[in-house]
Write an enzyme that holds these catalytic residues in place. Sequence first.
Site, short mmCIF file in Angstrom:
data_model
loop_
_atom_site.label_atom_id
_atom_site.label_comp_id
_atom_site.label_asym_id
_atom_site.label_seq_id
_atom_site.Cartn_x
_atom_site.Cartn_y
_atom_site.Cartn_z
N TYR A 56 0.85 -1.19 0.00
CA TYR A 56 0.00 0.00 0.00
C TYR A 56 0.89 1.25 0.00
O TYR A 56 0.84 2.10 0.88
CB TYR A 56 -0.98 0.00 1.18
CG TYR A 56 -2.26 0.73 0.81
CD1 TYR A 56 -3.18 0.13 -0.03
CD2 TYR A 56 -2.49 2.02 1.24
CE1 TYR A 56 -4.32 0.80 -0.43
CE2 TYR A 56 -3.63 2.71 0.84
CZ TYR A 56 -4.53 2.08 0.02
OH TYR A 56 -5.66 2.76 -0.38
N HIS A 70 7.37 5.75 0.89
CA HIS A 70 8.09 4.58 0.38
C HIS A 70 8.86 4.94 -0.90
O HIS A 70 10.00 4.55 -1.08
CB HIS A 70 7.12 3.45 0.02
CG HIS A 70 6.32 2.92 1.16
ND1 HIS A 70 4.96 3.12 1.27
CD2 HIS A 70 6.67 2.19 2.25
CE1 HIS A 70 4.51 2.52 2.36
NE2 HIS A 70 5.52 1.96 2.99
N GLN A 80 4.27 -8.77 13.58
CA GLN A 80 4.45 -7.46 14.21
C GLN A 80 3.12 -6.79 14.57
O GLN A 80 3.11 -5.66 15.02
CB GLN A 80 5.31 -6.56 13.33
CG GLN A 80 4.69 -6.11 12.03
CD GLN A 80 5.70 -5.38 11.16
OE1 GLN A 80 6.56 -6.00 10.53
NE2 GLN A 80 5.64 -4.07 11.13
N GLN A 139 12.36 7.75 8.74
CA GLN A 139 12.44 8.39 10.06
C GLN A 139 11.07 8.45 10.74
O GLN A 139 10.97 8.54 11.95
CB GLN A 139 13.04 9.80 9.90
CG GLN A 139 13.08 10.65 11.16
CD GLN A 139 13.93 10.04 12.26
OE1 GLN A 139 14.87 9.30 11.99
NE2 GLN A 139 13.60 10.36 13.51
N ASP A 197 9.12 6.13 11.38
CA ASP A 197 9.14 5.08 12.41
C ASP A 197 10.49 5.17 13.13
O ASP A 197 11.38 4.33 12.92
CB ASP A 197 8.94 3.70 11.76
CG ASP A 197 7.58 3.59 11.10
OD1 ASP A 197 6.56 3.71 11.80
OD2 ASP A 197 7.53 3.41 9.87
N GLN A 222 11.63 2.18 15.27
CA GLN A 222 11.94 1.04 14.39
C GLN A 222 13.33 1.23 13.77
O GLN A 222 14.12 0.29 13.71
CB GLN A 222 10.89 0.92 13.29
CG GLN A 222 11.26 -0.06 12.19
CD GLN A 222 10.13 -0.32 11.23
OE1 GLN A 222 9.21 -1.07 11.55
NE2 GLN A 222 10.19 0.28 10.05
N LEU A 246 2.96 10.99 5.98
CA LEU A 246 2.35 9.95 5.14
C LEU A 246 2.41 8.61 5.85
O LEU A 246 3.41 8.26 6.47
CB LEU A 246 3.09 9.86 3.80
CG LEU A 246 3.04 11.07 2.89
CD1 LEU A 246 3.50 10.68 1.48
CD2 LEU A 246 1.64 11.66 2.81
N SER A 247 1.32 7.86 5.76
CA SER A 247 1.23 6.54 6.36
C SER A 247 0.14 5.79 5.63
O SER A 247 -0.88 6.38 5.24
CB SER A 247 0.86 6.68 7.84
OG SER A 247 0.38 5.44 8.34
N SER A 248 0.34 4.49 5.46
CA SER A 248 -0.72 3.68 4.82
C SER A 248 -1.99 3.75 5.65
O SER A 248 -3.10 3.62 5.12
CB SER A 248 -0.26 2.23 4.68
OG SER A 248 0.97 2.19 3.99
O1 PAF Z 1 7.98 -0.28 8.33
C1 PAF Z 1 7.36 -1.27 7.86
O2 PAF Z 1 6.58 -1.18 6.92
C2 PAF Z 1 7.58 -2.64 8.49
O3 PAF Z 1 7.74 -2.55 9.86
C3 PAF Z 1 8.76 -3.42 7.87
C4 PAF Z 1 10.09 -2.72 8.10
C5 PAF Z 1 8.53 -3.59 6.37
C6 PAF Z 1 8.87 -4.82 8.49
O4 PAF Z 1 7.72 -5.58 8.27
#
Ligand code: PAF
Length: 286
Positions: free
Chosen positions: A30, A35, A59, A146, A148, A151, A182-184
Amino acid sequence: MKIIHSIEGIRAVRSGYSPQSVGFVATMGYLHEGHLALVKQAKRDNERVIVSIFVNPKQFGPTEDLSRYPRDMERDFALLHTSGVDLVFVPDIETIYPADFQTVVEVSRITQTLEGAHRPTHFAGVTTVVAKLFNIVQPTRAYFGQKDAQQAAVIQQMVRDLNFNLEIVIGPTVREPDGLALSSRNKYLDTEQRAAATTLYRSLKAAEGLWESGVRDGNVLRQKMMDVLSAEPLARVDYVSAADPATLVEYGSTVPAGSGVLLSMAVFIGQTRLIDNFLLAVREGE
Ligand code: PAF
């Protein structure tokens, strides 16, 4: 652009790329401009670019949005094709987690705070799948956003701790013109919620203003973000944080001289949980 579902298929194509450099962007699909900005950066830095699309069940917590996580593979493929990606890895769940799968990759300390405190199984799921993807794809460089922030820190820690032979590159958060990151998950917001969602950015801007005017008190920075968020009736705060960017431990009433700050938050707008952050550095000479 090749689309491959199997690990053997990826390995065969990947070995044909050597000795060229390979940039890798792991995604859950998505795709949005955030991305695509990472893909663009990967294209600039490397001779080949590989993207994975895999909605990683490990996750997501039991009450989270795995089953309704947005998917649109055909659109994703078209965007990646236009972006000049060489190879897309689209494994199914059994390929990544066969029936006898029994390993967990877990980073300990910096996963305990912030997102980790509110989503206790989340980061073990992320590091387990990212470690697998690194082993399958064998990238020269891997790109994460950044947006996330935790993460990104957790993956960098894992790469250092386990000596993965690759470079991690963190790309800046991409925003809508009104500041919404932006985020899905923004897809879940209705018109009213979409307008309310700018409260995350506005609260970060307000705390940034204090930081720039010299405020170095973690409590004051957190309170400022809370004040802005509380003024939005559709927002329900999960947490706000003003933490040490390296350890992710909360600052108390004083930020040590010479240290930056990671301002971050998770906020529910309706049922949708949004996160955002600013990483603020010290001013020169401070
Ligand atoms: O950031 C994400 O979309 C997810 O956490 C990742 C890094 C693809 C791992 O599933």
